[in-house]
Design a protein around this motif. Structure first.
Motif, mmCIF file in Angstrom:
data_model
loop_
_atom_site.group_PDB
_atom_site.id
_atom_site.type_symbol
_atom_site.label_atom_id
_atom_site.label_comp_id
_atom_site.label_asym_id
_atom_site.label_seq_id
_atom_site.Cartn_x
_atom_site.Cartn_y
_atom_site.Cartn_z
ATOM 1 N N MET A 1 0.819 -1.210 0.000
ATOM 2 C CA MET A 1 0.000 0.000 0.000
ATOM 3 C C MET A 1 0.859 1.269 0.000
ATOM 4 S SD MET A 1 -1.510 -0.349 3.851
ATOM 5 C CE MET A 1 -0.456 -0.949 5.185
ATOM 6 N N ASP A 2 0.288 2.306 -0.591
ATOM 7 C CA ASP A 2 0.950 3.603 -0.721
ATOM 8 C C ASP A 2 0.143 4.622 0.075
ATOM 9 O OD1 ASP A 2 2.110 5.984 -1.463
ATOM 10 O OD2 ASP A 2 1.624 5.817 -3.596
ATOM 11 N N LEU A 3 0.759 5.200 1.106
ATOM 12 C CA LEU A 3 0.053 6.141 1.970
ATOM 13 C C LEU A 3 0.361 7.595 1.627
ATOM 14 C CD1 LEU A 3 0.461 4.413 5.469
ATOM 15 C CD2 LEU A 3 -1.248 3.999 3.680
ATOM 16 N N SER A 4 0.910 7.842 0.469
ATOM 17 C CA SER A 4 1.331 9.209 0.124
ATOM 18 C C SER A 4 0.163 10.173 -0.010
ATOM 19 C CB SER A 4 2.146 9.194 -1.168
ATOM 20 O OG SER A 4 1.375 8.680 -2.245
ATOM 21 N N ASN A 5 -1.052 9.666 -0.201
ATOM 22 C CA ASN A 5 -2.223 10.541 -0.312
ATOM 23 C C ASN A 5 -2.931 10.750 1.022
ATOM 24 O OD1 ASN A 5 -2.010 11.002 -3.125
ATOM 25 N ND2 ASN A 5 -2.968 9.012 -3.545
ATOM 26 N N SER A 6 -2.401 10.214 2.090
ATOM 27 C CA SER A 6 -3.050 10.357 3.386
ATOM 28 C C SER A 6 -2.886 11.771 3.927
ATOM 29 C CB SER A 6 -2.454 9.365 4.392
ATOM 30 O OG SER A 6 -2.969 9.596 5.683
ATOM 31 N N PRO A 7 -3.958 12.367 4.447
ATOM 32 C CA PRO A 7 -3.826 13.665 5.120
ATOM 33 C C PRO A 7 -3.149 13.550 6.489
ATOM 34 C CG PRO A 7 -6.100 12.903 5.220
ATOM 35 C CD PRO A 7 -5.367 11.948 4.326
ATOM 36 N N LEU A 8 -3.018 12.326 6.982
ATOM 37 C CA LEU A 8 -2.283 12.121 8.226
ATOM 38 C C LEU A 8 -0.790 12.206 7.949
ATOM 39 C CD1 LEU A 8 -4.250 9.078 9.710
ATOM 40 C CD2 LEU A 8 -4.466 11.488 10.382
ATOM 41 N N THR A 9 -0.034 12.611 8.935
ATOM 42 C CA THR A 9 1.415 12.708 8.782
ATOM 43 C C THR A 9 2.082 11.497 9.415
ATOM 44 O OG1 THR A 9 1.889 13.820 10.883
ATOM 45 C CG2 THR A 9 1.163 15.199 9.029
ATOM 46 N N THR A 10 3.399 11.464 9.321
ATOM 47 C CA THR A 10 4.190 10.448 10.028
ATOM 48 C C THR A 10 4.912 11.065 11.222
ATOM 49 O OG1 THR A 10 6.065 10.830 8.536
ATOM 50 C CG2 THR A 10 4.526 9.067 7.947
ATOM 51 N N ASP A 11 4.516 12.276 11.609
ATOM 52 C CA ASP A 11 5.139 12.950 12.746
ATOM 53 C C ASP A 11 4.972 12.108 14.010
ATOM 54 O OD1 ASP A 11 5.647 14.976 10.995
ATOM 55 O OD2 ASP A 11 4.109 16.334 11.788
ATOM 56 N N VAL A 12 5.998 12.080 14.845
ATOM 57 C CA VAL A 12 5.964 11.322 16.089
ATOM 58 C C VAL A 12 5.410 12.210 17.192
ATOM 59 C CG1 VAL A 12 7.346 10.109 17.817
ATOM 60 C CG2 VAL A 12 7.874 9.857 15.379
ATOM 61 N N ASN A 13 4.211 11.910 17.614
ATOM 62 C CA ASN A 13 3.560 12.583 18.735
ATOM 63 C C ASN A 13 2.602 11.572 19.349
ATOM 64 O OD1 ASN A 13 1.984 14.040 20.527
ATOM 65 N ND2 ASN A 13 1.707 15.787 19.172
#
Length: 532
Positions: A199-211
């Motif tokens: 799967m490709d998550l590049s279109n997700s409005p979610l980020t990969t930021d660590v919080n």
């Protein structure tokens, strides 16, 4: 010789569902005054997890997730992990905890209704926020958060109302419809139509930021992994490959790591005069410590804090009254919840998780002296937690049962703890990937590598000859107190089996009843689950 603190049994008491429980007054002196400045920032559990437009909705995660009388309680006490024993008039509460343990609960059980109302209160907060001016990322986060609350309702009650607009009602949906809604909301937030290994998550409005206090792509995938792991229970259709793929994506692509050797924090519960207290908490113990806010294993957690983010009170729920002097707690504990003996004994003595998860044996005060309980009825004055419990009711031992120590305690702790509660952590994702692969291929040996990764962190030798039963045991030991045990027992077909002080229960108990107060207030739009 150091002073010995004494506990004198008098009367009174306090807990969530009753004002009639017995309690003790403690005679002795706290070693130093408790300052309002405690805890220091070094032991800050996270507080509100950030002050932004989303805080009001995220704060609803704290309601009942680590306290008596709500979601954590009904999930845990209905399993073979934890019991609330009746100690004379203490903790009887109209029999609600005995019914929960023996699966004789019904629609009028108070905690079952409280769990329902807290989830819908949280959903209402999410719905209100979604009507405001949120950006795409914020909208995706709140939709995942709302989906998580519906995932809880799906798991707990099955047939619920999918309310998505403030002030409006909705018809009662089937369990399969609720599953489909939760899945679609999570997939939409991830920007994909399906979970797969590629799967490709590049279109997700979610980020990969660590919080750990906000939803990112990995948190959403973690909830999807949990959902798919239990899909066969919820819908009749297995989704184990997708569960494994979602978990594997996080393991392989994120920067999260298991907290093992070298991953440590200062021990907030270290008593200066007790040599057996470690200076630091390392590995598994550090994941659940009062200062776990920056733990590298935690992907998404509930932000608890003794001052600004209350709601976690395991110390009060589990400790004997006179254990107030062990950590010089601000208030006296309630002496309620304890682990079942068989569950405690399922751990190898060399398992690091056994020491981290349970409190047993003679108890010492802040100065290292024995704590005495002058209310003891067995002639043994020393406070000594025994794994054995004489009975569930009506006169259970006040010192019986290993106490719940996984979310460890800090010196001079307030009524609310600082430990954050993981919702998604890497350790569980290893176990989801292991089980998903094994079930998808009907081959439990495929789970051994991931299981042994978890066992190695606990200081145990690799396991061979894995099967469904010993996998369930391994998962139970890792996930104790993290509200997965009821789900696991249902998924493995063991929830209705007998265990200590419980006979076989009816299959319909795998779902909780729709609370009677909700049915009564629904004007006929809610109907009861079968069997109740």
């Amino acid at each position: 010789m150091k002073n010995i603190y004494k506990a004198l049994f008098l009367c009174g008491g306090l807990l969530f569902w009753s004002c009639t429980d017995l309690e003790e007054d403690l005679i002795g002196a706290i070693d130093r005054p408790v300052s309002i400045d405690e805890p220091s920032t070094a032991f800050d559990g996270g507080g509100n997890g950030g002050n932004d437009a989303l805080s009001v909705a995220y704060s609803k995660l704290r309601d009942g997730s680590a306290s008596s009388g709500g979601y954590w309680a009904i999930q845990s006490v209905s399993s073979d992990e934890v019991a609330v024993t009746q100690k004379g008039g203490d903790w009887y509460d109209g029999g609600i905890w005995i019914d929960m343990h023996r699966h004789t609960f019904g629609p009028s059980n108070g905690p079952i209704n409280d769990t329902w109302t807290s989830q819908y209160g949280a959903i209402a907060a999410c719905n209100d926020l979604l009507k405001t001016n949120l950006d795409a990322n914020q909208t995706a986060q709140i939709k995942v958060l709302r989906a998580f609350f519906y995932y809880r309702l799906l798991d707990t009650y099955g047939r619920v109302k999918l309310v998505t607009t403030p002030g409006q009602d909705a018809p009662q949906s089937s369990r399969a419809q609720v599953f489909a809604f939760v899945e679609s909301e999570l997939l939409s937030a991830l920007g994909i139509s399906a979970v797969s290994a590629s799967m490709d998550l590049s279109n997700s409005p979610l980020t990969t930021d660590v919080n750990p206090y906000r939803v990112n792509q990995y948190a959403a995938l973690g909830i999807l992994a949990k959902l798919y792991l239990n899909a066969e229970v919820y819908t009749g259709t297995p989704r184990y490959t997708q569960a494994a793929d979602a978990a594997s994506y996080v393991i392989d692509n994120s920067g999260y790591v298991l907290c093992g050797v070298g991953c440590s924090v200062p021990n907030p519960g270290k008593r200066p005069a007790v040599d057996s207290d470690p200076d630091n908490l390392e590995g598994y113990a550090a994941v659940f410590a009062p200062n776990n806010q920056n733990n590298p294993e935690i992907i998404w957690s509930i932000a608890y804090d003794g001052v600004t983010g209350g709601g976690m009170n395991f110390a009060h729920m589990t400790l004997h009254y006179s254990s107030q002097f062990t950590w010089n707690l601000v208030s006296q504990p309630w002496n309620g919840y304890s682990a079942l003996e068989d569950f405690y004994n399922s751990y190898d003595d060399n398992d690091a998780r056994k020491k981290a998860n349970f409190i047993v044996g003679p108890q010492l005060d802040y100065n290292g002296s024995a704590i005495l309980d002058y209310a003891a009825t067995d002639g043994q004055l020393e406070l000594d937690y025994t794994p054995e419990i004489n009975e569930l009711e009506p006169n259970a031992s006040r010192k019986g049962g290993a106490r719940l120590g996984k979310f460890s305690f800090r010196l001079f702790g307030r009524d609310d703890q600082d430990n954050d509660m993981p919702i998604v952590r890497l350790g569980e994702l290893y176990l989801i990937r292991a089980e998903g692969r094994a079930r998808a291929m009907n081959n439990w040996s495929l789970a051994e590598a991931d299981v042994n990764t978890i066992r190695a962190r606990a200081g145990l030798a690799p396991l061979t000859g894995l099967n469904a039963d010993n996998f369930l045991d391994e998962r139970g030991r890792e996930m104790f107190m993290e509200v997965t045990r009821r789900q696991d027992l249902i998924r493995f077909g063991k929830f209705n089996d007998p265990w200590w002080e419980k006979t076989n229960s009816d299959p319909h108990k795998k779902l909780f009843p729709i609370p009677q107060p909700q049915i009564d207030a629904s004007n006929g739009t809610l109907t009861q689950n079968p069997g109740y």
